[in-house]
Write an enzyme that holds these catalytic residues in place. Sequence first.
Site, PDB file in Angstrom:
ATOM      1  N   ARG A 254       0.855  -1.186   0.000  1.00  0.00           N
ATOM      2  CA  ARG A 254       0.000   0.000   0.000  1.00  0.00           C
ATOM      3  C   ARG A 254       0.892   1.237   0.000  1.00  0.00           C
ATOM      4  O   ARG A 254       1.717   1.420   0.897  1.00  0.00           O
ATOM      5  CB  ARG A 254      -0.872  -0.039   1.256  1.00  0.00           C
ATOM      6  CG  ARG A 254      -2.044   0.848   1.172  1.00  0.00           C
ATOM      7  CD  ARG A 254      -2.938   0.815   2.401  1.00  0.00           C
ATOM      8  NE  ARG A 254      -3.540   2.131   2.423  1.00  0.00           N
ATOM      9  CZ  ARG A 254      -3.673   2.896   3.480  1.00  0.00           C
ATOM     10  NH1 ARG A 254      -3.296   2.483   4.668  1.00  0.00           N
ATOM     11  NH2 ARG A 254      -4.190   4.096   3.358  1.00  0.00           N
TER      12      ARG A 254
ATOM     13  N   GLU B 290      -4.296  -0.915   7.738  1.00  0.00           N
ATOM     14  CA  GLU B 290      -3.203  -0.531   8.652  1.00  0.00           C
ATOM     15  C   GLU B 290      -3.422  -1.206   9.990  1.00  0.00           C
ATOM     16  O   GLU B 290      -4.546  -1.275  10.482  1.00  0.00           O
ATOM     17  CB  GLU B 290      -3.160   0.982   8.919  1.00  0.00           C
ATOM     18  CG  GLU B 290      -2.535   1.802   7.851  1.00  0.00           C
ATOM     19  CD  GLU B 290      -2.410   3.273   8.249  1.00  0.00           C
ATOM     20  OE1 GLU B 290      -2.302   3.582   9.452  1.00  0.00           O
ATOM     21  OE2 GLU B 290      -2.439   4.108   7.335  1.00  0.00           O
TER      22      GLU B 290
ATOM     23  N   HIS C 299      -3.118  10.876   1.288  1.00  0.00           N
ATOM     24  CA  HIS C 299      -2.718  10.543   2.658  1.00  0.00           C
ATOM     25  C   HIS C 299      -2.129  11.819   3.259  1.00  0.00           C
ATOM     26  O   HIS C 299      -0.954  11.890   3.604  1.00  0.00           O
ATOM     27  CB  HIS C 299      -1.720   9.390   2.655  1.00  0.00           C
ATOM     28  CG  HIS C 299      -1.541   8.709   3.989  1.00  0.00           C
ATOM     29  ND1 HIS C 299      -1.609   7.346   4.146  1.00  0.00           N
ATOM     30  CD2 HIS C 299      -1.276   9.199   5.225  1.00  0.00           C
ATOM     31  CE1 HIS C 299      -1.390   7.030   5.414  1.00  0.00           C
ATOM     32  NE2 HIS C 299      -1.178   8.151   6.097  1.00  0.00           N
TER      33      HIS C 299
ATOM     34  N   ASN D 143      -8.227   0.746   9.296  1.00  0.00           N
ATOM     35  CA  ASN D 143      -6.951   1.033   9.967  1.00  0.00           C
ATOM     36  C   ASN D 143      -7.233   0.963  11.464  1.00  0.00           C
ATOM     37  O   ASN D 143      -8.013   1.768  11.971  1.00  0.00           O
ATOM     38  CB  ASN D 143      -6.452   2.445   9.643  1.00  0.00           C
ATOM     39  CG  ASN D 143      -6.062   2.621   8.186  1.00  0.00           C
ATOM     40  OD1 ASN D 143      -6.234   1.715   7.375  1.00  0.00           O
ATOM     41  ND2 ASN D 143      -5.543   3.791   7.859  1.00  0.00           N
TER      42      ASN D 143
ATOM     43  N   GLU E 170      -7.838   7.754   6.226  1.00  0.00           N
ATOM     44  CA  GLU E 170      -8.276   8.277   7.521  1.00  0.00           C
ATOM     45  C   GLU E 170      -8.842   9.688   7.435  1.00  0.00           C
ATOM     46  O   GLU E 170      -8.283  10.635   8.026  1.00  0.00           O
ATOM     47  CB  GLU E 170      -7.122   8.212   8.524  1.00  0.00           C
ATOM     48  CG  GLU E 170      -6.599   6.797   8.725  1.00  0.00           C
ATOM     49  CD  GLU E 170      -5.480   6.704   9.753  1.00  0.00           C
ATOM     50  OE1 GLU E 170      -4.996   7.746  10.205  1.00  0.00           O
ATOM     51  OE2 GLU E 170      -5.080   5.570  10.082  1.00  0.00           O
TER      52      GLU E 170
ATOM     53  N   TYR F 173      -5.608   0.295  15.506  1.00  0.00           N
ATOM     54  CA  TYR F 173      -4.450   0.156  16.386  1.00  0.00           C
ATOM     55  C   TYR F 173      -4.841  -0.242  17.812  1.00  0.00           C
ATOM     56  O   TYR F 173      -4.107  -0.937  18.482  1.00  0.00           O
ATOM     57  CB  TYR F 173      -3.653   1.463  16.424  1.00  0.00           C
ATOM     58  CG  TYR F 173      -2.974   1.740  15.097  1.00  0.00           C
ATOM     59  CD1 TYR F 173      -1.656   1.351  14.880  1.00  0.00           C
ATOM     60  CD2 TYR F 173      -3.660   2.344  14.044  1.00  0.00           C
ATOM     61  CE1 TYR F 173      -1.030   1.563  13.654  1.00  0.00           C
ATOM     62  CE2 TYR F 173      -3.043   2.564  12.816  1.00  0.00           C
ATOM     63  CZ  TYR F 173      -1.729   2.161  12.629  1.00  0.00           C
ATOM     64  OH  TYR F 173      -1.112   2.360  11.414  1.00  0.00           O
TER      65      TYR F 173
HETATM   66  O1  IFM Z   1       1.650   6.938  10.685  1.00  0.00           O
HETATM   67  C1  IFM Z   1       0.272   6.892  10.783  1.00  0.00           C
HETATM   68  C2  IFM Z   1      -0.370   6.830   9.409  1.00  0.00           C
HETATM   69  O2  IFM Z   1       0.013   7.887   8.609  1.00  0.00           O
HETATM   70  C3  IFM Z   1      -1.876   6.863   9.543  1.00  0.00           C
HETATM   71  N1  IFM Z   1      -2.330   5.871  10.464  1.00  0.00           N
HETATM   72  C4  IFM Z   1      -1.689   5.774  11.751  1.00  0.00           C
HETATM   73  C5  IFM Z   1      -0.184   5.691  11.576  1.00  0.00           C
HETATM   74  C6  IFM Z   1       0.504   5.606  12.950  1.00  0.00           C
HETATM   75  O3  IFM Z   1       0.223   6.730  13.699  1.00  0.00           O
END
Ligand code: IFM
Length: 451
Positions: A74, A350, A118, A290, A163, A292
């Site tokens: 990606r 992500e 992005h 995405n 995002e 985390y």
């Molecule tokens: O680095 C970022 C990315 O640009 C967008 N998503 C989260 C990542 C980690 O913070």
Amino acid sequence: MSFPKGFLWGTASASFQIEGAWDQDGKGESIWDRFSHTPGKIKKSCTGDVACDFYHRYAEDIRTQAELGLNASRISLSWPRIMPAGKGSINPKGIDFYKRVLDELLARNIEPWVTLYHWDLPQPLEDIGGWPNRDLANYFRDYAAICADYLGDRVGHWMVFNEPWIFTVLGYLQGAHAPGRRDIAAALRAMHVVNLAQGLGVRALREARHKPAAVGTAFSMSSVHPATGSEDDRAAATRWHRFCNLLFLDTVMKGRYPEIDTRRAPEEMFDVRAGDMEIILAPLDFIGINLYSRTVVADDKNRETLNVRQVHPETKNRTDFGWEVYPAALSEIALSIAKDYPGVPLYITENGCSYGDAPGADGRVRDERRIDFNRRYLAELWRAIQAGADVRGYFHWTLTDNFEWAEGFEQRFGLVYCDFDTQRRYVKDSGRWYSGIARSNALDFDPNEKM
Ligand code: IFM
């Protein structure tokens, strides 16, 4: 834990975070160039001027992806590298660069997954008002059409945005990201214009003259938990889920804003004009997630934003960035999105973690914490797939440590360590571990192991 046949294993990256060459070969200035050149905005005054020098070292980094056995990658395109002023003339050297990158990926049998935007907006477009200016939706459509026209013969999967929630909230409401504005009215307008741009961008990509490509967006998501079982906290969690996770997804898929604020209708909040929702409705071929961590929230009548307060759970299990390690968030979100948007393939566009491990004297980077993080999140992903979520690929954030926005180079998310002084790369232990997963399409994990 075996993954479905044909599952994609890749890494994700973004133009501004890796390319460098900020003013070379005709590239225009982006809002992130301006922001990072402004004293006090980025930790240790770091800039993206050189970053990982991917502009000159892309062949080496793509070779590494091939050596790791990855089958998808990606990347994102820099709007000001392709159109220096954001509109009008095209920069042929910018187009050539991306053709070379895409050709290199294809030559190594790595599927390119390309994001149009992005976060590196051309600065001249910010100078005329940025995303809150409705004209940007049309400029974005033109940019999307140009990308599809010049590069579409090489791309089978596009993502319109990365995002959208993050870049509108952090850029226009909180001011922590470029362009650094703190203006709630501007942020709400930006959200609506980005929704319009998304609808127009999807159509522009689909109308391109090349082979049909699948179109999606990579949405920032988080599994939202109520702080307590009270009705108020549960309602707050629903509001926050709709605001953070669905604000750009329900719109494009269903042509309506989710109900997020009991005090104001979305049409009033976002100044929706006649015909807007018809433009915004442009159902995606796939949904990029995405993810985390999770978010814990409580109802709080003193908080202006949706009467929601974030609660930070007591836990020692955090990454070096301070983000809570909470693997179940991945299965929770994958299953929730699969249920709400049935029949639409999902991709984890992500997921990853920041740990600062550096090479030892022998050059080896022993980043066990990243391996542990990845194992647990991937086990949850496998569980979601077993439970029916149609997830078809996973892109680890990220290949090389890179420019982590306002954090500068302090947070390292890569599978490959980057020495920013010498530009030397070191594949971390986690990189070799991930290579094993990609090659075998399976994870060695005992389902009875405690999470
Ligand atoms: O680095 C970022 C990315 O640009 C967008 N998503 C989260 C990542 C980690 O913070």
